[in-house]
Design a protein around this motif. Structure first.
Motif, PDB file in Angstrom:
ATOM      1  N   PHE A  12      43.136 -22.146  -7.235  1.00 31.44           N
ATOM      2  CA  PHE A  12      42.296 -21.068  -6.719  1.00 31.44           C
ATOM      3  C   PHE A  12      40.837 -21.240  -7.148  1.00 31.44           C
ATOM      4  O   PHE A  12      40.147 -20.261  -7.377  1.00 31.44           O
ATOM      5  CB  PHE A  12      42.820 -19.702  -7.212  1.00 31.44           C
ATOM      6  N   LYS A  13      40.398 -22.475  -7.233  1.00 32.82           N
ATOM      7  CA  LYS A  13      39.048 -22.757  -7.722  1.00 32.82           C
ATOM      8  C   LYS A  13      37.987 -22.040  -6.908  1.00 32.82           C
ATOM      9  O   LYS A  13      37.068 -21.433  -7.469  1.00 32.82           O
ATOM     10  CB  LYS A  13      38.791 -24.265  -7.696  1.00 32.82           C
ATOM     11  N   THR A  15      38.187 -19.332  -5.010  1.00 30.11           N
ATOM     12  CA  THR A  15      38.206 -17.874  -5.178  1.00 30.11           C
ATOM     13  C   THR A  15      37.647 -17.473  -6.534  1.00 30.11           C
ATOM     14  O   THR A  15      36.898 -16.497  -6.648  1.00 30.11           O
ATOM     15  CB  THR A  15      39.643 -17.337  -5.022  1.00 30.11           C
ATOM     16  N   ILE A  16      37.984 -18.233  -7.573  1.00 28.90           N
ATOM     17  CA  ILE A  16      37.465 -17.949  -8.913  1.00 28.90           C
ATOM     18  C   ILE A  16      35.946 -18.102  -8.932  1.00 28.90           C
ATOM     19  O   ILE A  16      35.226 -17.296  -9.539  1.00 28.90           O
ATOM     20  CB  ILE A  16      38.124 -18.869  -9.955  1.00 28.90           C
ATOM     21  N   ILE A  17      35.430 -19.116  -8.250  1.00 28.45           N
ATOM     22  CA  ILE A  17      33.985 -19.322  -8.180  1.00 28.45           C
ATOM     23  C   ILE A  17      33.304 -18.124  -7.527  1.00 28.45           C
ATOM     24  O   ILE A  17      32.289 -17.613  -8.016  1.00 28.45           O
ATOM     25  CB  ILE A  17      33.655 -20.619  -7.405  1.00 28.45           C
ATOM     26  N   MET A  18      33.880 -17.632  -6.423  1.00 29.80           N
ATOM     27  CA  MET A  18      33.264 -16.506  -5.723  1.00 29.80           C
ATOM     28  C   MET A  18      33.351 -15.219  -6.534  1.00 29.80           C
ATOM     29  O   MET A  18      32.385 -14.447  -6.590  1.00 29.80           O
ATOM     30  CB  MET A  18      33.926 -16.316  -4.351  1.00 29.80           C
ATOM     31  N   PHE A  19      34.477 -14.969  -7.183  1.00 30.62           N
ATOM     32  CA  PHE A  19      34.581 -13.763  -8.013  1.00 30.62           C
ATOM     33  C   PHE A  19      33.615 -13.845  -9.198  1.00 30.62           C
ATOM     34  O   PHE A  19      33.047 -12.828  -9.610  1.00 30.62           O
ATOM     35  CB  PHE A  19      36.012 -13.562  -8.497  1.00 30.62           C
ATOM     36  N   SER A  20      33.418 -15.038  -9.726  1.00 31.01           N
ATOM     37  CA  SER A  20      32.446 -15.214 -10.815  1.00 31.01           C
ATOM     38  C   SER A  20      31.032 -14.912 -10.319  1.00 31.01           C
ATOM     39  O   SER A  20      30.233 -14.289 -11.031  1.00 31.01           O
ATOM     40  CB  SER A  20      32.513 -16.645 -11.365  1.00 31.01           C
ATOM     41  N   LEU A  21      30.738 -15.339  -9.089  1.00 30.02           N
ATOM     42  CA  LEU A  21      29.422 -15.060  -8.511  1.00 30.02           C
ATOM     43  C   LEU A  21      29.219 -13.565  -8.285  1.00 30.02           C
ATOM     44  O   LEU A  21      28.124 -13.032  -8.526  1.00 30.02           O
ATOM     45  CB  LEU A  21      29.282 -15.816  -7.189  1.00 30.02           C
ATOM     46  N   ILE A  22      30.273 -12.878  -7.851  1.00 22.10           N
ATOM     47  CA  ILE A  22      30.193 -11.427  -7.646  1.00 22.10           C
ATOM     48  C   ILE A  22      29.943 -10.710  -8.970  1.00 22.10           C
ATOM     49  O   ILE A  22      29.107  -9.803  -9.065  1.00 22.10           O
ATOM     50  CB  ILE A  22      31.484 -10.923  -6.981  1.00 22.10           C
ATOM     51  N   ILE A  23      30.662 -11.121 -10.017  1.00 23.84           N
ATOM     52  CA  ILE A  23      30.469 -10.519 -11.338  1.00 23.84           C
ATOM     53  C   ILE A  23      29.051 -10.780 -11.840  1.00 23.84           C
ATOM     54  O   ILE A  23      28.385  -9.889 -12.387  1.00 23.84           O
ATOM     55  CB  ILE A  23      31.510 -11.070 -12.337  1.00 23.84           C
ATOM     56  N   LEU A  24      28.561 -12.005 -11.634  1.00 25.54           N
ATOM     57  CA  LEU A  24      27.193 -12.340 -12.046  1.00 25.54           C
ATOM     58  C   LEU A  24      26.179 -11.469 -11.309  1.00 25.54           C
ATOM     59  O   LEU A  24      25.209 -10.980 -11.916  1.00 25.54           O
ATOM     60  CB  LEU A  24      26.921 -13.822 -11.768  1.00 25.54           C
ATOM     61  N   ALA A  25      26.393 -11.248 -10.004  1.00 26.32           N
ATOM     62  CA  ALA A  25      25.485 -10.400  -9.228  1.00 26.32           C
ATOM     63  C   ALA A  25      25.471  -8.980  -9.786  1.00 26.32           C
ATOM     64  O   ALA A  25      24.410  -8.360  -9.905  1.00 26.32           O
ATOM     65  CB  ALA A  25      25.903 -10.392  -7.760  1.00 26.32           C
ATOM     66  N   GLY A  26      26.649  -8.464 -10.151  1.00 26.89           N
ATOM     67  CA  GLY A  26      26.718  -7.128 -10.737  1.00 26.89           C
ATOM     68  C   GLY A  26      25.979  -7.040 -12.059  1.00 26.89           C
ATOM     69  O   GLY A  26      25.269  -6.055 -12.321  1.00 26.89           O
ATOM     70  N   LEU A  27      26.111  -8.065 -12.892  1.00 26.22           N
ATOM     71  CA  LEU A  27      25.416  -8.079 -14.184  1.00 26.22           C
ATOM     72  C   LEU A  27      23.906  -8.148 -14.002  1.00 26.22           C
ATOM     73  O   LEU A  27      23.149  -7.484 -14.723  1.00 26.22           O
ATOM     74  CB  LEU A  27      25.908  -9.267 -15.026  1.00 26.22           C
ATOM     75  N   TYR A 116      28.742 -24.311   1.250  1.00 21.15           N
ATOM     76  CA  TYR A 116      29.820 -23.802   0.400  1.00 21.15           C
ATOM     77  C   TYR A 116      31.014 -24.749   0.440  1.00 21.15           C
ATOM     78  O   TYR A 116      31.604 -25.066  -0.604  1.00 21.15           O
ATOM     79  CB  TYR A 116      30.220 -22.403   0.852  1.00 21.15           C
ATOM     80  N   TYR A 117      31.385 -25.217   1.633  1.00 24.19           N
ATOM     81  CA  TYR A 117      32.487 -26.176   1.738  1.00 24.19           C
ATOM     82  C   TYR A 117      32.163 -27.458   0.974  1.00 24.19           C
ATOM     83  O   TYR A 117      33.053 -28.078   0.385  1.00 24.19           O
ATOM     84  CB  TYR A 117      32.775 -26.506   3.205  1.00 24.19           C
ATOM     85  N   TYR A 118      30.898 -27.840   1.004  1.00 29.16           N
ATOM     86  CA  TYR A 118      30.476 -29.029   0.253  1.00 29.16           C
ATOM     87  C   TYR A 118      30.649 -28.808  -1.248  1.00 29.16           C
ATOM     88  O   TYR A 118      31.153 -29.678  -1.959  1.00 29.16           O
ATOM     89  CB  TYR A 118      29.016 -29.348   0.583  1.00 29.16           C
ATOM     90  N   LEU A 119      30.239 -27.624  -1.735  1.00 25.08           N
ATOM     91  CA  LEU A 119      30.323 -27.345  -3.172  1.00 25.08           C
ATOM     92  C   LEU A 119      31.758 -27.360  -3.676  1.00 25.08           C
ATOM     93  O   LEU A 119      32.036 -27.831  -4.784  1.00 25.08           O
ATOM     94  CB  LEU A 119      29.688 -25.985  -3.479  1.00 25.08           C
TER      95      LEU A 119
END
Length: 203
Positions: A12-13, A15-27, A116-119
């Motif tokens: 789930f790499k 999905t984890i990357i996107m959830f981490s980005l969402i958390i970072l945006a909130g912070l 994003y697909y590239y990353l």
């Protein structure tokens, strides 16, 4: 714990990357937003993300189990395939390894998806690929961030009470919510226009 995280990253790499980005945006919003507006806007951010993720999960699972390949609308499917086509072109591979029907035109959101697909190194080798759950989190994030410039534009033109109503409607308006759980260009277009108006008013 480390082994569990490793297994999650393998399967789930993205999905984890996107959830981490969402958390970072909130912070970052917590740090950057003025104190009088912080609690209200962060509450909108969190509630908007949660409800979008719930609806996205339901639609995505229903689409998978009914043969929809993870997409909600035909246009969303077309954006997915066009972005994959761009990704293959960048690698010098055959553009038409899968069928791409219709035309969404060249626009920035296609290149965001392709990048994003590239990353995440996503390049399926099948003729009818299933789209990713995680890619739609991009628009979920863009959709809730839209409330920030709308709030301050409304506050500058009217007052704080109107700003609260306007930003609330942006988060929960049905068509905007639908766009933000699909691969569509509308959310980022609206966000960029709103940021442009906000910039002209402030600077």
């Amino acid at each position: 714990i480390g082994a569990c995280l490793g297994i999650l990253m393998v399967f789930f790499k993205d999905t984890i990357i996107m959830f981490s980005l969402i958390i970072l945006a909130g912070l970052l919003l917590h740090e950057w937003l003025p104190r009088p507006d912080r609690k209200y806007l962060l509450t909108l951010f969190i509630s908007g993300m949660v409800i979008r993720i719930i609806f996205l999960s339901l639609y995505y699972l229903i689409s998978i189990y009914t043969g929809g390949n993870g997409e909600i609308t035909p246009d969303s499917r077309l954006y997915f395939l066009r972005a994959l086509s761009n990704r293959r072109i960048w690698l010098g591979q055959d553009q038409f390894s899968f069928q791409v029907e219709g035309n969404v035109g060249e626009n920035g959101y296609l290149y965001i998806l392709s990048f994003y697909y590239y990353l995440i190194n996503f390049l399926p080798q099948v003729a009818n690929p299933v789209s990713l759950f995680s890619e739609k989190l991009i628009n979920c994030l863009i959709g809730v961030l839209l409330a920030i410039p709308i709030f301050y534009i409304s506050k500058d033109i009217f007052n704080r009470k109107i700003a609260k109503v306007a930003s609330f409607l942006v988060i929960f308006y049905p068509s905007l919510m639908l766009w933000s759980i699909t691969n569509m260009r509308e959310p980022i277009n609206i966000l960029l226009v709103s940021l442009g108006i906000f910039s002209m008013m402030r600077f």
